[in-house]
Design a protein around this motif. Structure first.
Motif, PDB file in Angstrom:
ATOM      1  N   LEU A 331      -9.334  38.964   4.060  1.00 46.26           N
ATOM      2  CA  LEU A 331      -8.214  38.399   4.237  1.00 46.26           C
ATOM      3  C   LEU A 331      -8.229  36.999   4.746  1.00 46.26           C
ATOM      4  CD1 LEU A 331      -5.562  39.047   4.938  1.00 46.26           C
ATOM      5  CD2 LEU A 331      -6.002  39.736   7.476  1.00 46.26           C
ATOM      6  N   GLU A 332      -9.143  36.132   5.132  1.00 45.85           N
ATOM      7  CA  GLU A 332      -9.158  34.380   5.920  1.00 45.85           C
ATOM      8  C   GLU A 332      -9.717  34.376   3.984  1.00 45.85           C
ATOM      9  OE1 GLU A 332     -12.257  34.516   8.765  1.00 45.85           O
ATOM     10  OE2 GLU A 332     -10.537  34.438  10.172  1.00 45.85           O
ATOM     11  N   GLY A 333      -9.956  35.036   2.917  1.00 50.42           N
ATOM     12  CA  GLY A 333     -10.921  34.463   2.312  1.00 50.42           C
ATOM     13  C   GLY A 333      -9.850  34.062   0.948  1.00 50.42           C
ATOM     14  N   ALA A 334      -8.833  35.521   1.237  1.00 47.25           N
ATOM     15  CA  ALA A 334      -7.877  35.561   0.338  1.00 47.25           C
ATOM     16  C   ALA A 334      -7.007  34.023   0.843  1.00 47.25           C
ATOM     17  CB  ALA A 334      -6.873  36.521  -0.044  1.00 47.25           C
ATOM     18  N   LEU A 335      -6.509  33.768   2.005  1.00 44.40           N
ATOM     19  CA  LEU A 335      -5.873  33.171   2.695  1.00 44.40           C
ATOM     20  C   LEU A 335      -6.284  31.739   1.836  1.00 44.40           C
ATOM     21  CD1 LEU A 335      -3.032  31.680   3.829  1.00 44.40           C
ATOM     22  CD2 LEU A 335      -5.047  32.069   5.907  1.00 44.40           C
ATOM     23  N   GLY A 359      -4.222  37.534  -8.535  1.00 41.29           N
ATOM     24  CA  GLY A 359      -4.095  37.855  -9.471  1.00 41.29           C
ATOM     25  C   GLY A 359      -4.988  39.476  -9.296  1.00 41.29           C
ATOM     26  N   GLU A 360      -6.468  39.143  -9.514  1.00 40.97           N
ATOM     27  CA  GLU A 360      -7.919  39.727  -9.263  1.00 40.97           C
ATOM     28  C   GLU A 360      -7.294  40.230  -8.062  1.00 40.97           C
ATOM     29  OE1 GLU A 360     -10.945  37.651 -10.828  1.00 40.97           O
ATOM     30  OE2 GLU A 360      -9.934  37.547 -12.850  1.00 40.97           O
ATOM     31  N   LEU A 362      -5.714  41.292  -5.658  1.00 42.70           N
ATOM     32  CA  LEU A 362      -4.812  42.079  -5.374  1.00 42.70           C
ATOM     33  C   LEU A 362      -4.837  43.471  -6.755  1.00 42.70           C
ATOM     34  CD1 LEU A 362      -1.481  39.888  -5.395  1.00 42.70           C
ATOM     35  CD2 LEU A 362      -3.189  40.741  -3.510  1.00 42.70           C
ATOM     36  N   ARG A 363      -5.094  43.432  -7.631  1.00 40.14           N
ATOM     37  CA  ARG A 363      -5.260  44.404  -8.427  1.00 40.14           C
ATOM     38  C   ARG A 363      -6.819  44.935  -7.909  1.00 40.14           C
ATOM     39  NH1 ARG A 363      -4.213  40.939 -13.179  1.00 40.14           N
ATOM     40  NH2 ARG A 363      -6.126  40.300 -13.164  1.00 40.14           N
ATOM     41  N   ALA A 364      -7.678  44.576  -7.167  1.00 37.61           N
ATOM     42  CA  ALA A 364      -9.028  44.818  -6.953  1.00 37.61           C
ATOM     43  C   ALA A 364      -8.794  46.086  -5.579  1.00 37.61           C
ATOM     44  CB  ALA A 364     -10.036  44.369  -6.590  1.00 37.61           C
ATOM     45  N   THR A 365      -7.984  45.742  -5.011  1.00 31.68           N
ATOM     46  CA  THR A 365      -7.147  45.937  -3.414  1.00 31.68           C
ATOM     47  C   THR A 365      -6.221  47.435  -3.737  1.00 31.68           C
ATOM     48  OG1 THR A 365      -5.668  44.391  -3.009  1.00 31.68           O
ATOM     49  CG2 THR A 365      -7.898  44.270  -2.336  1.00 31.68           C
ATOM     50  N   GLN A 366      -5.224  47.546  -4.991  1.00 30.02           N
ATOM     51  CA  GLN A 366      -4.877  48.298  -5.239  1.00 30.02           C
ATOM     52  C   GLN A 366      -4.737  49.290  -5.397  1.00 30.02           C
ATOM     53  OE1 GLN A 366      -1.759  46.846  -7.835  1.00 30.02           O
ATOM     54  NE2 GLN A 366      -0.170  48.294  -7.121  1.00 30.02           N
ATOM     55  N   ARG A 367      -4.457  50.965  -4.657  1.00 27.74           N
ATOM     56  CA  ARG A 367      -4.832  52.798  -4.876  1.00 27.74           C
ATOM     57  C   ARG A 367      -3.357  52.483  -4.294  1.00 27.74           C
ATOM     58  NH1 ARG A 367      -6.877  56.809  -3.127  1.00 27.74           N
ATOM     59  NH2 ARG A 367      -6.072  56.692  -1.143  1.00 27.74           N
ATOM     60  N   ARG A 368      -3.143  53.616  -5.115  1.00 27.94           N
ATOM     61  CA  ARG A 368      -2.099  54.056  -5.408  1.00 27.94           C
ATOM     62  C   ARG A 368      -2.125  55.190  -4.285  1.00 27.94           C
ATOM     63  NH1 ARG A 368       2.943  52.609  -7.833  1.00 27.94           N
ATOM     64  NH2 ARG A 368       2.505  51.108  -9.198  1.00 27.94           N
ATOM     65  N   ILE A 369      -1.706  55.794  -2.809  1.00 26.80           N
ATOM     66  CA  ILE A 369      -1.405  57.047  -2.297  1.00 26.80           C
ATOM     67  C   ILE A 369      -0.505  58.141  -2.537  1.00 26.80           C
ATOM     68  CG2 ILE A 369      -1.800  57.652  -0.109  1.00 26.80           C
ATOM     69  CD1 ILE A 369      -3.190  55.263   0.832  1.00 26.80           C
ATOM     70  N   THR A 370      -0.708  59.069  -2.769  1.00 29.19           N
ATOM     71  CA  THR A 370       0.170  59.750  -2.710  1.00 29.19           C
ATOM     72  C   THR A 370       0.062  60.971  -1.492  1.00 29.19           C
ATOM     73  OG1 THR A 370      -1.452  61.501  -4.281  1.00 29.19           O
ATOM     74  CG2 THR A 370      -1.029  60.263  -5.134  1.00 29.19           C
TER      75      THR A 370
END
Length: 463
Positions: A331-335, A359-360, A362-370
């Protein structure tokens, strides 16, 4: 491996000049203590390719730390001075016959006393950023925080050792430095040592080779507070573990303060003797769980307090908190990346800019929970049938898990209230609203409900 030649002290290459500038910037931005501890030992390695900068450090541990915290920053700093630079690599220099670049460029940024292949110098000064006041607390880390504060209090310690464990980047090292600050402030005449387990192993092996283990033991066991970080790195190292076992016994029998941190609980450490694991668990074992949304949001806001010149809209803060969920370090690294790119490009931080820059990440952390995944997890946790969650049954043993499942569906998915209602037996959206409010209310006063929700969220987000 081919020998790495030293740069001539009189050489005025473009890369050497850029390194002098970068080094000076790092000293100003990081602060003297952090710079001395981690960045001062970084040296420039001569290379025939001026577009690929090579930097070296004296140990693998220091190399990994700088990679984790500064690899992207170093590339950005070099590019700002020398746009032709396309990569910056960090290498460990502790190899037989290998020589590093003479610090001619570094001399322009201040005096340097680097030993080419020696272990990093002992770091008695604790990082000024890592204090109790700057540690953001919530239920995921409160036990560890309170235990750390108790260890730092004057008088006889209430327990020893204190064993902190969590995944990487969750705040263990921060708490250890905070203990050091507070303990020495309360006891000005006291002594303290903080060292990574790799350093402990390095010094012990050197003492064995020099046939001078007595001095090594006397130095470590003679301090009032000893803190060993990343203990998992000595797994399988029998002689080092034996010495560490005796060190632990010495601190426990003398009633002195010992703090240990690792990436897992004592009994889960791989390659460790059972008697050592038993000793480590004899004090207080405190875990730090992955930060939830509220804590992630608070951490971003706390970090921004140190950047008064940075204007960041609330929607960008929310983007970071919502999407960067693995650990505090990421989180700190992204900031830091977002702020650095905005400053280097002279652009305002907007939601579009943040989305493009990260972009990269956020895409790496995105996971759709159903919702199906949520229903499966809830039914397993509460030992009820999945079909009961969508039934008309109103018994508390069914209704409460159903409400929790609706709450999680609202928190963890992008589904609308009517959509969630339909997935739970075609219920009205007002039923979902009631369930969400009820669980929010219960989480504030029912420890078991709150614990179940937290466990399910960690399970679903980490799946």
């Amino acid at each position: 491996m081919a020998e790495v030649c030293a740069l001539n002290q009189g050489e005025n290459s473009a890369v050497a000049k850029a390194w002098a500038h970068v080094r000076a910037n790092l000293r100003r931005s990081a602060g003297q203590r952090l710079f001395d501890q981690w960045l001062k030992p970084v040296v420039l390695i001569e290379s025939s390719d001026s577009d690929a900068v090579r930097l070296g450090l004296p140990s693998a541990f220091m190399t990994q730390w700088v990679k984790n915290h500064y690899s992207e920053r170093l590339l950005l700093e070099f590019k700002a001075v020398l746009p032709s630079v396309r990569s910056v690599t960090l290498e460990t220099l502790a190899e037989p016959g290998r020589r590093i670049a003479a610090p001619a460029a570094a001399a322009a940024a201040g005096p340097v006393a680097d030993a080419p292949v020696a272990a990093p110098a002992e770091r008695p000064a604790f990082d000024a950023r890592f204090t109790f006041a700057r540690f953001v607390v919530d239920s995921s880390n409160r036990v560890a925080f309170n235990a750390a504060a108790m260890v730092a209090e004057p008088g006889s310690p209430r327990f020893s050792p204190l064993y902190l464990h969590s995944g990487t980047g969750q705040g263990k090292t921060h708490l250890m430095h905070a203990i050091g600050h507070a303990f020495l402030e309360a006891n000005p005449g006291a002594t303290a040592i903080y060292m990574p387990a790799e350093r402990f192993m390095f010094e012990f092996v050197q003492a064995l080779r020099a046939k001078d283990t007595h001095a090594f033991k006397a130095r470590l066991r003679g301090v009032d507070l000893l803190m060993i970080d990343d203990l998992q790195f000595i797994g399988g190292k029998d002689s080092t573990q034996q010495e560490f076992f005796h060190t632990v016994n010495e601190f426990m029998s003398s009633g002195k303060r010992l703090v240990i941190a690792a990436d897992r609980a004592p009994q889960a450490l791989e390659g460790f003797e059972s008697r050592l694991a038993g000793r480590l668990g004899a004090g207080l074992v405190a875990d730090i769980r992955a930060p939830e949304l509220e804590l992630r949001r608070a951490i971003v806001k706390r970090k921004l307090e140190d950047m008064p010149q940075v204007a960041m809209p609330g929607e960008v803060i929310e983007l970071l908190a919502q999407r960067i969920t693995a650990n505090v370090r990421e989180l700190e690294g992204a900031l830091n990346r977002l702020v650095a790119y905005a400053q280097l490009n002279n652009e305002a931080i907007t939601l579009d800019f943040a989305t493009q820059t990260l972009g990269e990440v956020l895409r790496a952390t995105q996971r759709r929970i159903t919702i199906d995944e949520i229903q499966n997890a809830v039914s397993t946790h509460f030992e009820v049938k999945k079909i009961d969650l969508i039934s008309e049954r109103r018994a508390v043993a069914i209704a409460r898990p159903r409400q929790i499942a609706m709450y999680l569906a609202k928190r963890l998915t992008t589904r609308s209230l009517p959509e969630i209602g339909r997935k739970f037996g075609n219920r009205d959206h007002s039923t979902v609203i009631h369930a969400v409010r009820r669980i929010e209310e219960l989480r504030g006063k029912d420890v078991e409900i709150d614990g179940a929700v937290r466990k399910l969220m960690r399970q679903l987000e980490g799946a």
